[in-house]
Design a protein around this motif. Structure first.
Motif, PDB file in Angstrom:
ATOM      1  N   LEU A1346     -40.941  61.236  71.376  1.00 36.30           N
ATOM      2  CA  LEU A1346     -41.940  60.655  72.272  1.00 36.30           C
ATOM      3  C   LEU A1346     -43.214  61.498  72.223  1.00 36.30           C
ATOM      4  O   LEU A1346     -44.327  60.982  72.215  1.00 36.30           O
ATOM      5  N   LEU A1370     -44.400  56.958  83.776  1.00 34.31           N
ATOM      6  CA  LEU A1370     -43.218  57.056  82.915  1.00 34.31           C
ATOM      7  C   LEU A1370     -42.458  58.326  83.251  1.00 34.31           C
ATOM      8  O   LEU A1370     -41.427  58.604  82.664  1.00 34.31           O
ATOM      9  N   PHE A1373     -38.774  57.906  84.190  1.00 32.70           N
ATOM     10  CA  PHE A1373     -37.954  57.448  83.060  1.00 32.70           C
ATOM     11  C   PHE A1373     -37.696  58.605  82.087  1.00 32.70           C
ATOM     12  O   PHE A1373     -36.572  58.848  81.660  1.00 32.70           O
ATOM     13  N   VAL A1374     -38.768  59.345  81.746  1.00 34.34           N
ATOM     14  CA  VAL A1374     -38.613  60.388  80.722  1.00 34.34           C
ATOM     15  C   VAL A1374     -37.797  61.554  81.256  1.00 34.34           C
ATOM     16  O   VAL A1374     -36.931  62.090  80.555  1.00 34.34           O
ATOM     17  N   GLN A1377     -34.146  61.179  80.987  1.00 33.68           N
ATOM     18  CA  GLN A1377     -33.538  61.224  79.648  1.00 33.68           C
ATOM     19  C   GLN A1377     -33.080  62.649  79.371  1.00 33.68           C
ATOM     20  O   GLN A1377     -33.776  63.597  79.695  1.00 33.68           O
ATOM     21  N   CYS A1385     -37.712  57.972  69.578  1.00 36.39           N
ATOM     22  CA  CYS A1385     -38.037  56.549  69.613  1.00 36.39           C
ATOM     23  C   CYS A1385     -37.522  55.951  68.316  1.00 36.39           C
ATOM     24  O   CYS A1385     -37.740  56.523  67.256  1.00 36.39           O
ATOM     25  N   GLY A1389     -40.207  51.568  68.217  1.00 39.90           N
ATOM     26  CA  GLY A1389     -39.952  51.790  69.639  1.00 39.90           C
ATOM     27  C   GLY A1389     -38.957  50.803  70.212  1.00 39.90           C
ATOM     28  O   GLY A1389     -39.017  50.461  71.394  1.00 39.90           O
ATOM     29  N   ASN A1391     -36.040  51.068  71.232  1.00 39.76           N
ATOM     30  CA  ASN A1391     -35.182  51.463  72.347  1.00 39.76           C
ATOM     31  C   ASN A1391     -35.931  51.595  73.673  1.00 39.76           C
ATOM     32  O   ASN A1391     -35.369  52.041  74.654  1.00 39.76           O
ATOM     33  N   LEU A1392     -37.197  51.228  73.678  1.00 35.43           N
ATOM     34  CA  LEU A1392     -37.920  51.136  74.955  1.00 35.43           C
ATOM     35  C   LEU A1392     -38.229  49.659  75.177  1.00 35.43           C
ATOM     36  O   LEU A1392     -38.400  48.909  74.227  1.00 35.43           O
ATOM     37  N   SER A1393     -38.334  49.257  76.438  1.00 39.71           N
ATOM     38  CA  SER A1393     -38.662  47.846  76.661  1.00 39.71           C
ATOM     39  C   SER A1393     -40.157  47.668  76.362  1.00 39.71           C
ATOM     40  O   SER A1393     -40.910  48.638  76.293  1.00 39.71           O
ATOM     41  N   GLN A1396     -42.364  49.359  78.808  1.00 40.96           N
ATOM     42  CA  GLN A1396     -42.430  50.823  78.688  1.00 40.96           C
ATOM     43  C   GLN A1396     -43.307  51.228  77.509  1.00 40.96           C
ATOM     44  O   GLN A1396     -44.049  52.207  77.576  1.00 40.96           O
ATOM     45  N   ARG A1397     -43.229  50.444  76.435  1.00 45.80           N
ATOM     46  CA  ARG A1397     -44.086  50.776  75.287  1.00 45.80           C
ATOM     47  C   ARG A1397     -45.551  50.693  75.679  1.00 45.80           C
ATOM     48  O   ARG A1397     -46.362  51.517  75.294  1.00 45.80           O
TER      49      ARG A1397
END
Length: 1494
Positions: A1346, A1370, A1373-1374, A1377, A1385, A1389, A1391-1393, A1396-1397
């Motif tokens: 990221l 974000l 969210f981050v 993780q 990623c 990208g 794996n992000l919605s 989120q992107r």
């Protein structure tokens, strides 16, 4: 029967008129053909029974053949009856006179029966009978001659007049049969478009591949095209081969299943049920995997074995020639031997060599065809599997990996089949060679063998190392291609952010590692080449040295030396091949495992969704997960949707709305519960899936075309206005992934497809997010809503827009994978739960912006804007680069074609890839030589010359040595002879190593230079190039062509130089020993060049056609894999399989003639080689009085090995031509036009520029590409620092173009832009772009961490990054993780919605924090809360910056300082929002549409 006295050597050998005794003639010679026919017949008849072709009509030729056959048997019986007659007369004849006519008569009847039987089974030309007649004629020639000799010598007065006559009748008839057998029957009763002439070719034509000549000639006259290719033979088509393999594979699977069940049952008797659970879940325990290999062998083994039989024959015949050479050398020694013996030896050598050629190529033909069938079947099997695998399985292998299974692994099988026979053939050849050598040199051969055996581990070690390096290099290559793919996909973002350098460094770093591995491989290669070249020499040296020193009496004479040498040369091939075959078997076994694993993946359970029930859609206690072991994503879902109702599903980003639809489609694992859907389904995914086909095909999706229904569908989906804009209307070709449509158009095409399919249930995944408000409203009203076309159908609509909710029947609110509330709009408001809260906040706040109404009128809601992503204009916003593409659509390469064009011409957006035709220009070779380095190139050739000289020297020395034997000088000179021989040989080895080493270094240098140029150029290429060139084509340059330059080209060049010098030295040696040979060289060389030109022209074009037709297979496949959920939902599974099969067959159609062209060439070139052998032997016979046996041995043994190198030389010439094309293609893309320089040293702006952020346009005009209309015309406006400007306007008004101009992705056609008094056209691009920030419309992420995505140059500290994340919401969210900022990623990208992107892009902007921010429709696909966050962040964080927003929803820009309304590329209105509303102009109209004003 034959007494010893009758066999007189004098009569046969020591005479100028040799003859064979009559008894031998009558028995052995007459019976040979008969024995052959009777042995072959049962097998042949069985084969004919199995073959299924129509019968052939009786023709005149057939009748004649039959009549002749009957006549023949009558002639034979006449002889028989005559013998009986003689017995009656009392002349007793030997029994042979009874037996032979009887046997012959029976055989002739059998032959006649076969002629008819073949006709009925549709055989047009018979090999079995041809060989029979040929043998009969051959065997009859001897008695024919001896009878003439007897008659002329008048030894006996003609006693046997009758037999004499019958024999000549017999001979004549057999000869006629042979001649007739060369012609073909008419083809059986069937027809085919452009059929392959092979099916109708005669036996002779088949074994010499004469039937291919027509194509070779056609290809020579003009470049071949697809229409010239023959249609594929039925038995090679996918229709036959794929089911064949799948049938066997099914058997394997069921066997494996039975085995697992059996083991489980056994263990159940012994152990507790828990253990059984473990056993079943642990595949290793019950490891009886289905074997893909077994399936392959069962499906294709039998055909392959025919090839193996040919190989066996060929191996045996190979060893005849050394024996003949031995006789020839003996013959030159004997002074009294009759000449005819020498000549017959020479012709025998020619004949065996020729026979060997024919048999070898038949074997290759069978192997290659098997390989081709295996590839077709494997690709078919993988394609069919890919359509039905589960999501878990899909995750374990990316699309790229699966495409690799198809391209690389299937290819490996194909390559292996050609070598597979070497596994048993190589040991056999080695055994035979050793046996003959033992006879020749005795035990001293063992010394040579020892050397060979010592070389094997060396080769093995080298091979192992090379494999390891190859694997390593493949990994680097894969990661480089993956990175390139992402770079090219996101090239626009890289340009906008000025990030090119960072990514260029990344690519070059990988490339550096890749080249290091290549260099290591090259060192090893040089070693192995040395071992390879020196092996036969070392073996010969040790054997001879030991032979001479072991025993005083052993003398090395010509016969021993050269026969051994030719045997060693035979040995060389299997010894080299074995390690190669083994390594390619290892490779194939890896591929086998991969394919086997892929084909054994779990398949989606077709019964997970029940298809019959009363309600339209029901889910009871549903619990779903993406894969079996994963945590569930949806918990206790209960829903019932009555027939014909409309259900809306709402919720935050990532709460499982799309997963719910997947569950209904049966795409996810059902852990518990029931799902049922009644009737057929249409599915519109969130990201529209568009095929590379015409727009109409995308909508019809395999349904028949119905004009009225089609128009109605277009109308409902608001596509009619778009069709007017598209260059070819609904026949416009749409690029890969729908590249030349805007996001909204794609979504609407996807909707149109669903509507056209006319099904019972519609699952719509957020189809309105990508379109503008009024379009969304149109679609809702005319299509989805209570008054729409679909009002009688069941619809499930996932949506973010709350404006439509009042009109739906039911609403289902989802929170974190659960249903939180469900009911109608009114009920939910009454319940006053989370939903009502959410609604009140948004709807009210938005309306208060304009009128302070406390009330919440119903009508205001019903036509309230789609809160997500709308732009109130007549047509729909074009995404910026899409509009580039759209303008690009109508442009052909040259504008003058424009006038000639008929209006109904179809427009292709993407220029078809240029396929080079004709010869490769010499310029390209020079380019490559230049890349290698001119001096180095010369040095390489010089070294090769020296190496050949050393080799010739060694052999001439050997021939001198053998001549010592005749002068009895052997004893004294032994040590000197051995010493010099050794020195010359070792010198050759060292030179080989040096030359291949310098060559490798040169090649790697060239590869580095070419790749570097290509990469640098592509980063400097203007955006317009990427808009008109499909990414695949550029990637192809980076993967396929660079691979060729890295690996294939060096190998080809190496082989070419080696074979060229070998062929050259052969000619030199033969001419030196028999100068008269020079006469023959001219015609042979002429034929050689002639054949070679024909072959190269044809085969090069076939290769091109093959590679052009190969890419559609893979692109269609990757398209299918991405859209498989859509394909499955619509039940279009089988038609896609058919499409894939057609594409594979198209590809094989050009591949098959390619194989045959090699066989065709092989037979012809080897024939020339055989002629060289013949002439070398003949001239040796004629000059035997002057030649020493040593020289004869030298020239003939050289001639024997020339065939191979001649053949390889043509192959290499052609490979060189097809591989050098890669250099041409890379050069072509390394020299495209570049954009302005990144940094202009003398015009650098001050580092703190821009201070204020004033932007001014002076008379600014711009166009997308040369020859297109202006998109912005004479724009003049100035913006003060810190102003907030909203830009609105209809599609194509030039909104996106303005932003592109600020970044100079488009260069001005006139006028200029200044930012803080600096003209942007004068400074470097990076200096400009790094000072502006954009939040682009499509969030692009690169695979990596990221942090890398936010800050690729690592300019900022972690604290700053975290702060940016916090402002862009974000942070939570981050920090949740485990990897924090190092969060990986995935590609794009994934794996992000999407939301989120978009936030990550916002974080990038916050990090850069420049004075000027451009927001480009940045708020698509985000739920309202996130959207709010972004807007407030921009207001607070960028309050002192100049902000340009391309507005989507007017309520975001209502509080901006000024609004710019563009119309057709000109300023229509430019003032504060309030003033514009009061002016009642365009802006007012838009606001009214959006319901923001009364």
């Amino acid at each position: 029967m034959i007494s010893a006295g009758q066999w007189e050597t004098n009569q046969t050998f020591h005479t100028d008129r040799p003859d064979l005794p009559e008894c031998f003639q009558l028995s052995v010679l007459s019976w040979l053909p008969c024995i052959y026919l009777w042995v072959v017949c049962p097998i042949y008849i069985f084969y004919l029974k199995r073959s299924n072709r129509d019968y052939i009509m009786m023709s005149i030729m057939n009748r004649i053949k039959t009549a002749l056959g009957l006549l023949l048997s009558i002639v034979c019986w006449t002889d028989l009856f005559y013998t009986f007659h003689e017995l009656r007369q009392g002349h007793s004849q030997p029994p042979i006179y009874l037996i032979t006519p009887l046997v012959l008569g029976m055989t002739m009847l059998l032959a006649t029966f076969l002629i008819q039987y073949e006709r009925l089974r549709g055989v047009q030309s018979s090999g079995v009978l041809f060989i029979f007649w040929f043998l009969s004629v051959l065997c009859a020639i001897v008695p024919f001659r001896s009878k003439i000799l007897q008659a002329s010598s008048q030894v006996r007065i003609m006693t046997d007049k009758l037999r004499f006559t019958t024999f000549y009748f017999y001979f004549g008839l057999v000869a006629c049969e042979l001649i007739l057998c060369c012609f073909n029957e008419k083809p059986p009763l069937f027809s085919n478009v452009n059929p392959c002439p092979e099916t109708t070719a005669g036996f002779l034509s088949t074994i010499t591949f004469w039937w291919f000549t027509s194509m070779a000639i056609k290809g020579y006259k003009m470049p071949l095209e697809t229409k010239d290719l023959w249609s594929l033979k039925e038995r090679d088509s996918s229709k036959i081969t794929v089911p064949k393999l799948l049938k066997e594979w099914e058997k394997e699977l069921t066997k494996a299943k039975r085995y697992v069940c059996k083991t489980a049952a056994d263990s159940e008797r012994e152990s507790s049920p828990e253990e059984v659970e473990v056993l079943l879940s642990n595949p290793k325990a019950a490891s009886r995997q289905p074997s893909f290999l077994r399936a392959l062998i069962r499906a294709f083994g039998p055909y392959f074995l025919i090839g193996s039989a040919y190989k066996l024959l060929q191996d045996v015949i190979t060893f005849v020639n050394p024996q003949l050479l031995r006789m020839l050398i003996l013959f030159t020694k004997q002074k009294g031997a009759p000449d005819w013996w020498g000549y017959s030896l020479a012709f025998l050598m020619f004949f065996t060599a020729f026979l060997q050629t024919l048999i070898l190529h038949q074997h290759f033909q069978y192997c290659f065809v098997t390989g081709m069938n295996v590839r077709t079947a494997v690709i078919g099997a993988i394609y069919r599997k890919a359509l039905v695998i589960t999501n878990a399985a899909k995750r374990s292998s990316t699309v790229g990996e699966v495409v690799n299974l198809m391209s690389v692994d299937a290819q490996r099988f194909m390559d292996l089949t050609t070598f597979l026979n070497m596994l048993w053939s190589a040991p056999l050849q080695i055994m035979l060679a050793l046996y003959f050598l033992w006879q020749n040199l005795g035990p001293s051969v063992l010394a040579g063998v020892a050397v060979m055996i010592m070389l094997i581990p060396l080769n093995a070690v080298i091979a192992m190392k090379t494999r390891a390096y190859q694997v390593e290099q493949m990994q680097y290559k894969d990661s480089r291609i993956k990175l390139m793919n992402e770079i090219l996909n996101g090239i626009k973002v890289l340009k906008l952010y000025a990030w090119e350098n960072s990514f260029k460094e990344k690519v070059l770093a990988i490339r550096q590692k890749e080249l290091q591995v290549l260099r290591k491989t090259a060192y090893l290669g040089a070693l192995s080449t040395m071992a390879w070249t020196s092996a036969p020499f070392l073996v010969a040296l040790t054997s001879f040295a030991v032979y001479v020193t072991v025993d005083e009496n052993n003398t090395l004479d010509a016969e021993k030396a050269f026969v051994s040498l030719s045997l060693f040369n035979i040995l060389r091939f299997p010894l080299n091949m074995l390690p190669q075959v083994i390594s390619s078997i290892v490779q194939a076994s890896v591929s086998l495992k991969r394919i086997q694993n892929f084909l054994s993946h779990d398949e989606l359970d077709p019964n997970s969704v029940d298809r019959k029930n009363t309600f339209s859609v029901t889910v009871v206690n549903g619990k779903f997960a993406w894969a079996k072991g994963d945590p569930p994503i949806l918990h206790n879902i209960n829903m019932m949707v009555p027939n014909g109702s409309l259900l809306a599903v709402v919720g935050h980003v990532g709460c499982g709305k799309s997963s719910l639809l997947s569950a209904l489609l049966g795409e996810v694992e059902k852990l518990e519960g029931e799902v049922s859907i009644r009737g057929s389904v249409a599915y519109v995914p969130q990201q529209a899936w568009i095929q590379n086909a015409t727009l109409r095909d995308n909508i019809l999706f395999g349904k028949p075309y119905n004009e009225q229904k089609y128009q109605c569908v277009l109308e409902a989906c608001a596509l009619t206005p778009d069709l007017e804009v598209l260059p070819g209307g609904d026949m416009t070709e749409i690029g890969e992934k729908g590249i030349n449509l805007s996001g909204g158009q794609r979504q609407r095409v996807s909707l149109a497809r669903a509507l056209y399919s006319d099904t019972d249930v519609y699952l719509l995944d957020d189809p309105l997010s990508a379109v503008d408000a009024h379009v969304a409203k149109h679609i809702f009203d005319n299509l989805i809503g209570p008054e729409g076309v679909l009002k009688s159908k069941t619809r499930i609509l996932v949506t973010h827009g709350i404006s439509f909710l009042p009109q739906v029947d039911n609403i289902m609110v989802m929170v974190e994978g659960r249903v939180s509330e469900m009911g109608s709009y009114q009920e939910l408001l009454k319940q006053n739960g989370a939903f009502a809260e959410f609604l009140r906040n948004y709807a009210l706040e938005d309306i208060e912006l304009i009128q302070d109404e406390e009330l919440f009128p119903d009508d205001a809601l019903s036509n309230h804007t789609d809160m997500v992503d709308n732009e109130p204009v007549i047509n729909e916003t074009k995404r910026e680069s899409r509009s580039v593409r759209r303008h690009g659509c109508s442009q052909r390469k040259h504008s003058e074609q424009q006038e000639k064009k008929k209006p109904q011409d179809m427009q292709k957006l993407i220029q078809t890839e240029t396929m080079e035709t004709g010869r490769v220009k010499t310029k390209v070779y020079l380019e490559y030589a230049k890349a290698v380095g001119i001096l180095l190139s010369v040095l390489i050739c010089f070294l090769y010359g020296c190496q050949s000289a050393a080799a010739i020297g060694a052999n001439i020395w050997l021939s001198q040595w053998t001549n010592d034997a005749s002068t009895n000088m052997t004893k004294e000179n032994v040590h000197m002879r051995v010493g010099v021989y050794a020195a010359l040989g070792i010198a050759q080895g060292i030179l080989v190593m040096m030359s291949s080493f310098t060559l490798a270094m040169g090649n790697i240098g060239a590869a580095r230079k070419l790749h570097h140029d290509l990469l640098t150029n592509k980063f400097h290429t203007p955006q317009s190039f990427f808009d008109t060139t499909p990414i695949g084509r550029i990637i192809n340059r980076f993967s396929k062509d660079i691979y060729v330059i890295d690996e294939a080209l060096p190998a080809t060049v190496l082989m070419f130089l080696a074979t060229f010098f070998v062929s050259l030295s052969t000619m030199i040696v033969i001419i030196a020993s028999t100068p008269i040979f020079a006469v023959v060289i001219a015609p042979l060389a002429f034929i050689y060049v002639f054949v070679q030109r024909f072959y190269v022209a044809t085969s090069r074009q076939l290769k091109r056609l093959e590679s052009v037709s190969r890419s559609p297979i893979y692109s269609h496949f990757s398209e299918t894999v991405t859209g498989c959920s859509v394909i499955r939902a619509y039940g279009r599974h089988s038609s896609f399989v058919l499409m894939s099969d057609m594409k594979v067959d198209e590809n094989q159609k050009s591949y098959y003639p390619g194989i045959v062209s090699n066989r065709w060439l092989g037979v012809r070139i080897e024939f020339i080689g055989n002629c060289i052998v013949l002439f070398a032997a003949l001239f040796a016979v004629t000059g035997k009085d002057t030649l020493s046996p040593g020289l004869v041995g030298l020239s003939v043994s050289y001639a024997l090995q020339v065939t191979m190198s001649l053949n390889w030389m043509v192959r290499m010439t052609s490979d060189l031509e097809s591989n050098i094309v890669a250099v041409e293609r890379v050069k072509e893309y390394a020299e495209t036009k570049t954009e302005a320089p990144w940094e202009v040293e003398d015009k650098k702006p001050p580092p703190e520029w821009p201070m204020e952020g004033n932007v001014e346009f002076h008379d600014y005009s711009v166009r997308y590409r040369e020859g297109l209309d202006l998109v912005l015309k004479n724009l003049t406006l100035s913006v003060k620092g810190g102003e907030k400007i909203g830009i609105v306007g209809r599609t194509g008004a030039g909104k996106s173009s303005m932003t592109l101009c600020l970044f100079r992705l488009l260069e001005a056609a006139a006028g200029e832009i200044t930012i803080d008094k600096v003209k942007i056209s004068e400074i470097g691009l990076h200096d400009l772009r790094s000072k502006l920030t954009i939040i682009p419309q499509e969030p692009v992420l690169f695979s990596g961490t990221l942090k890398m995505n936010l800050d690729p140059f690592e300019k900022y500290s972690d604290e700053e990054v975290w702060r940016a994340l916090e402002h862009s919401h974000l942070h939570k969210f981050v920090s949740n993780q485990p990897a924090k900022l190092e969060l990986e990623c995935s590609e794009g990208g994934e794996n992000l919605s999407v939301g989120q992107r978009q936030l990550v892009c916002l974080a990038r902007a916050l990090l850069r924090k420049t004075r000027i921010l451009i927001l480009d429709e940045a708020t698509a696909a985000i739920d309202l809360e996130t959207d709010d966050l972004i807007q407030s962040t921009i207001r607070t964080q960028f309050e002192d910056c100049t902000v340009f927003t391309i507005a989507h929803r007017l309520n975001t820009i209502m509080d901006y300082t000024r609004v710019l309304v563009l119309d057709k590329g000109q300023v229509a209105e430019f003032d504060t929002p309030a003033n514009l509303l009061s002016q009642r102009g365009i802006f007012y109209g838009m606001a009214k549409d959006a319901g923001l004003t009364q």
